[in-house]
Design a protein around this motif. Structure first.
Motif, PDB file in Angstrom:
ATOM      1  N   VAL A 123      -0.868 -20.344  12.053  1.00 28.40           N
ATOM      2  CA  VAL A 123      -0.646 -21.014  10.771  1.00 28.40           C
ATOM      3  C   VAL A 123      -1.962 -21.564  10.228  1.00 28.40           C
ATOM      4  O   VAL A 123      -2.231 -21.490   9.029  1.00 28.40           O
ATOM      5  CB  VAL A 123       0.428 -22.114  10.907  1.00 28.40           C
ATOM      6  N   ALA A 124      -2.811 -22.088  11.120  1.00 25.70           N
ATOM      7  CA  ALA A 124      -4.128 -22.564  10.686  1.00 25.70           C
ATOM      8  C   ALA A 124      -4.970 -21.406  10.154  1.00 25.70           C
ATOM      9  O   ALA A 124      -5.631 -21.529   9.113  1.00 25.70           O
ATOM     10  CB  ALA A 124      -4.846 -23.265  11.832  1.00 25.70           C
ATOM     11  N   LEU A 125      -4.935 -20.275  10.852  1.00 28.71           N
ATOM     12  CA  LEU A 125      -5.663 -19.095  10.359  1.00 28.71           C
ATOM     13  C   LEU A 125      -5.088 -18.609   9.033  1.00 28.71           C
ATOM     14  O   LEU A 125      -5.831 -18.183   8.147  1.00 28.71           O
ATOM     15  CB  LEU A 125      -5.617 -17.973  11.390  1.00 28.71           C
ATOM     16  N   ALA A 126      -3.782 -18.662   8.889  1.00 32.98           N
ATOM     17  CA  ALA A 126      -3.144 -18.242   7.636  1.00 32.98           C
ATOM     18  C   ALA A 126      -3.614 -19.121   6.477  1.00 32.98           C
ATOM     19  O   ALA A 126      -3.821 -18.636   5.365  1.00 32.98           O
ATOM     20  CB  ALA A 126      -1.624 -18.295   7.756  1.00 32.98           C
ATOM     21  N   ALA A 127      -3.806 -20.407   6.746  1.00 32.40           N
ATOM     22  CA  ALA A 127      -4.267 -21.318   5.699  1.00 32.40           C
ATOM     23  C   ALA A 127      -5.664 -20.959   5.204  1.00 32.40           C
ATOM     24  O   ALA A 127      -6.008 -21.229   4.058  1.00 32.40           O
ATOM     25  CB  ALA A 127      -4.245 -22.753   6.214  1.00 32.40           C
ATOM     26  N   PHE A 128      -6.455 -20.339   6.066  1.00 31.52           N
ATOM     27  CA  PHE A 128      -7.820 -19.966   5.699  1.00 31.52           C
ATOM     28  C   PHE A 128      -7.987 -18.459   5.510  1.00 31.52           C
ATOM     29  O   PHE A 128      -9.098 -17.945   5.596  1.00 31.52           O
ATOM     30  CB  PHE A 128      -8.811 -20.480   6.755  1.00 31.52           C
ATOM     31  N   SER A 129      -6.895 -17.761   5.241  1.00 30.32           N
ATOM     32  CA  SER A 129      -6.953 -16.305   5.053  1.00 30.32           C
ATOM     33  C   SER A 129      -7.865 -15.955   3.895  1.00 30.32           C
ATOM     34  O   SER A 129      -7.819 -16.577   2.836  1.00 30.32           O
ATOM     35  CB  SER A 129      -5.557 -15.748   4.778  1.00 30.32           C
ATOM     36  N   VAL A 130      -8.669 -14.918   4.120  1.00 29.52           N
ATOM     37  CA  VAL A 130      -9.584 -14.476   3.072  1.00 29.52           C
ATOM     38  C   VAL A 130      -9.024 -13.298   2.286  1.00 29.52           C
ATOM     39  O   VAL A 130      -9.518 -12.984   1.209  1.00 29.52           O
ATOM     40  CB  VAL A 130     -10.973 -14.108   3.658  1.00 29.52           C
TER      41      VAL A 130
END
Length: 127
Positions: A97-104
């Motif tokens: 979810v943290a990675l999803a928040a910073f998806s490029v």
């Protein structure tokens, strides 16, 4: 992890009402979290400069992951200790979810949602 043998019985303990309430709330929040993405589809479409159809695939990836997780992970709750499965699931989902928040890009978001969707067999494991 110690696997349980088929003939082995596990000691049962009664849950206190507060524990039942906590587990119920956890299950409700986890389940609702799977559907929070749907109102964001138009925003993702605009942010990632993709069609609404492509943004809709993000929600599909989350639901696909959830279906696969229920089929593949929930049976492990009978074989291994649920507490450890739940804790690993929560840890990995938190990272996704943290990675999803910073998806490029939309592909990264789809992968994060697929993996985080795969792990929410937690309500079924909790129960």
């Amino acid at each position: 992890m110690r696997a349980h043998t088929p003939g082995e019985t596990q000691p049962t303990t009664a849950l206190r009402p507060a524990q039942v309430y906590l587990l119920s709330c956890c299950s409700a929040v986890i389940t609702a979290n799977s559907y929070y993405a749907q109102p964001l589809l138009a925003y993702w479409s605009e942010s990632f400069h993709v069609s609404e159809s492509s943004a809709g695939q993000v929600f599909f990836c989350s639901m696909l992951g959830q279906a696969l997780g229920i089929i593949m992970l929930v049976p492990l709750g009978d074989k291994f200790r649920r507490r450890k499965l739940i804790l690993w699931s929560v840890a990995i989902t938190t990272v996704m979810v943290a990675l999803a928040a910073f998806s490029v890009d939309i592909t990264m978001l789809k992968v994060c949602m697929l993996v985080s969707g795969f792990l929410p067999g937690r309500p079924q494991l909790i129960i």
